[in-house]
Design an enzyme around this catalytic site. Structure first.
Site: not given
Length: 515
Positions: A92, A147, A149, A240
């Site tokens: 995005d 994610d 990282d 989540d």
């Protein structure tokens, strides 16, 4: 009359905090009681390559140029048959991440890796919206999520895929590791906090057959479980947690694998940490609003319902902590110092329920990963101080979660190979500074009035508020200086309070903001 009201309120707050403290002790006991089940968790069916199911790995990204390449390279090394593994990059981004990631995906495809780049022109639903869009075209029966990282290890998929041979298993969560644990006291305390979540809370709930949650990354879902639970929804900021409860209420069971570890970054500056914790706190309260009545009336055991209550409401401890900070000084001034017998009868049990249970909780988190329990004891005062310092900001998050659903998903900036590329703008720590002054007054009052039992807590309150106020103020000063000098290499995310986003300046370089 005023003294009586103050007394009732003061001890009511202490009892509320003690309840959450005793709950932590209860989780420690559950870990001990269910050691046998926890030790059997890695026992999983070994599947041949021929029997392995198709898997999609989803990588939701938003302006992650500092870590995106590292993530893609790690996923490309996954030990899994190429014809059964799909990599979905759900991007995005509005900055240079787009071009960087698109080019990287093309290189992976040239190597024969089934990598797909999906870019949305809007952020409807934020992360949940991106995951939902990707799920509609995902090839895999199972879906893993990481994610930006994170650095998933090559054996991640093979280590857990066998659990899904049981059709009742809806999700497998693995443990987070910490790439930068020892960078500063801030990262050391964060690591301890997250280890407590993974190595005590998740283990206890899994071992005792209680409801627990997918942590947003580092886990794998059965695609069918997501769909039957109602799919990814974005009316809360913790999509989540929301999906986890809906899936378990639909009859699916979850598994926790503490032995499978995916390293990730911890926020290295206080503004990023506050933004992250704000989102988690607000989203958890929103999920409680959305699902609590359904959970409490579901066909669950009494223990499951009670644990779900504590699981969905832990952030209410922050307003209680702020209120305790405000009440401490007048309580010390108005109440006479207790004699030794009264201290042993009242103060000591309350102190043990809060601080003692906290120590046991984090000592277990350390020993569960082979580290010394005394490391947790040494860091405990700073952990309490940091939690106190964050309490005013997170109390705002709790209030926001009560008032309204959804909201802006402010992602946590990643450091990666370019520290300072992304930053979070935040509000000035005025409340923290005022509470620091009030707590300093409580330190003096506790000594002058003979309330020596309260002195260490007043000191921790003062240190916590001062520490957070100093760090936030220091970061704000540095960023104002960067804006003034029009540093072009530094970008800013939307403010937690939404100031820049309202002006349409989100994710523009700070140099542009100054123009």
């Amino acid at each position: 009359m005023l003294s009586l009201m103050l007394c009732v309120l003061y001890f009511g707050v202490l009892l509320g905090l003690s309840a959450y403290g005793l709950h932590r002790l209860h989780l420690v006991i559950l870990c001990r009681l269910h050691r046998a089940k926890l030790s059997r968790a890695p026992e999983v069916a070994a599947l041949t390559d021929r029997d392995l199911p198709p898997v999609t790995i989803q990588l939701p990204l938003f302006n992650e140029s500092t870590v995106a390449a590292r993530l893609l390279d790690a996923v490309a090394r996954m030990d899994y048959p190429a014809d059964k593994l799909e990599i979905q990059v759900l991007d995005d981004s509005t900055d240079e991440t787009q071009g960087l990631v698109r080019t990287h995906v093309e290189r992976l495809r040239a190597r024969g890796i089934d990598a797909v780049y999906l870019h949305r022109t809007n952020r409807v639903g934020y992360k949940a919206g991106a995951l939902d869009a990707g799920l509609k075209v995902a090839k895999g029966e199972l879906v893993a999520i990481f994610d930006a990282d994170f650095i998933p290890q090559p054996g991640f998929v093979r280590a857990i895929v066998g659990h899904f041979e049981d059709p009742a298993i809806g999700m497998v969560q693995t443990r987070w590791g910490h790439l930068n644990r020892d960078v500063s006291i801030l990262t050391k305390v964060q690591a301890l906090m997250l280890d407590g979540h993974h190595l005590v809370e998740n283990r206890a709930r899994f071992g005792a057959d209680l409801l627990f949650n997918f942590s947003g990354t580092g886990g794998m879902w059965r695609k069918e479980a997501i769909l039957k639970a109602g799919g990814w929804q974005h009316d809360t900021l913790t999509e989540d947690l929301d999906l986890s409860y809906r899936a378990q209420l639909a009859g699916y069971r979850f598994i926790y694998r503490e032995d499978v570890v995916s390293p990730a970054e911890l926020p290295e500056d206080i503004s990023a940490l506050r933004a992250q914790q704000y989102r988690w706190a607000k989203g958890t309260v929103q999920t409680a609003r959305k699902l609590m009545s359904r959970v409490l009336t579901a066909e669950l055991s009494r223990g499951q319902r009670l644990e779900a209550f504590f699981h969905l409401t832990p952030h209410f401890a922050y307003p209680l902590l702020v209120l305790l900070s405000v009440l401490l000084l007048p309580a010390l001034v108005l109440f006479p110092a207790a004699d030794t017998l009264t201290m042993l009868a009242i103060d000591l049990p309350l102190c043990t329920a809060t601080t003692g249970s906290l120590a046991a909780f984090y000592m277990l988190a350390e020993t569960a990963q082979g580290r010394s329990r005394w490391g947790a004891v040494a860091r405990l005062p700073m952990l309490i101080a940091l939690g106190t310092g964050l309490a005013p900001h997170l109390s705002k998050a709790v209030i926001e979660g009560i008032r309204r659903m959804a909201g802006e998903f402010v992602r946590t900036p990643k450091q990666g190979d370019n520290k300072g590329r992304y930053k979070v703008r935040t509000d000035l720590p005025i409340t923290e500074a005022l509470l620091a002054l009030l707590s300093c007054g409580a330190v003096v009052a506790s000594v002058q009035t003979g309330h020596y039992f309260a002195t260490p807590f007043a000191v921790l309150f003062a240190v916590g508020y001062l520490y957070v106020a100093f760090l936030v103020g220091q970061e704000q000063f540095a960023r104002r200086r960067e804006v003034t000098s029009s540093a072009p290499a530094v970008a800013s995310d939307a403010a937690v309070v939404g100031a820049w986003s309202r002006q349409g300046t989100k994710d523009r370089p700070l140099g542009d903001l100054a123009a």
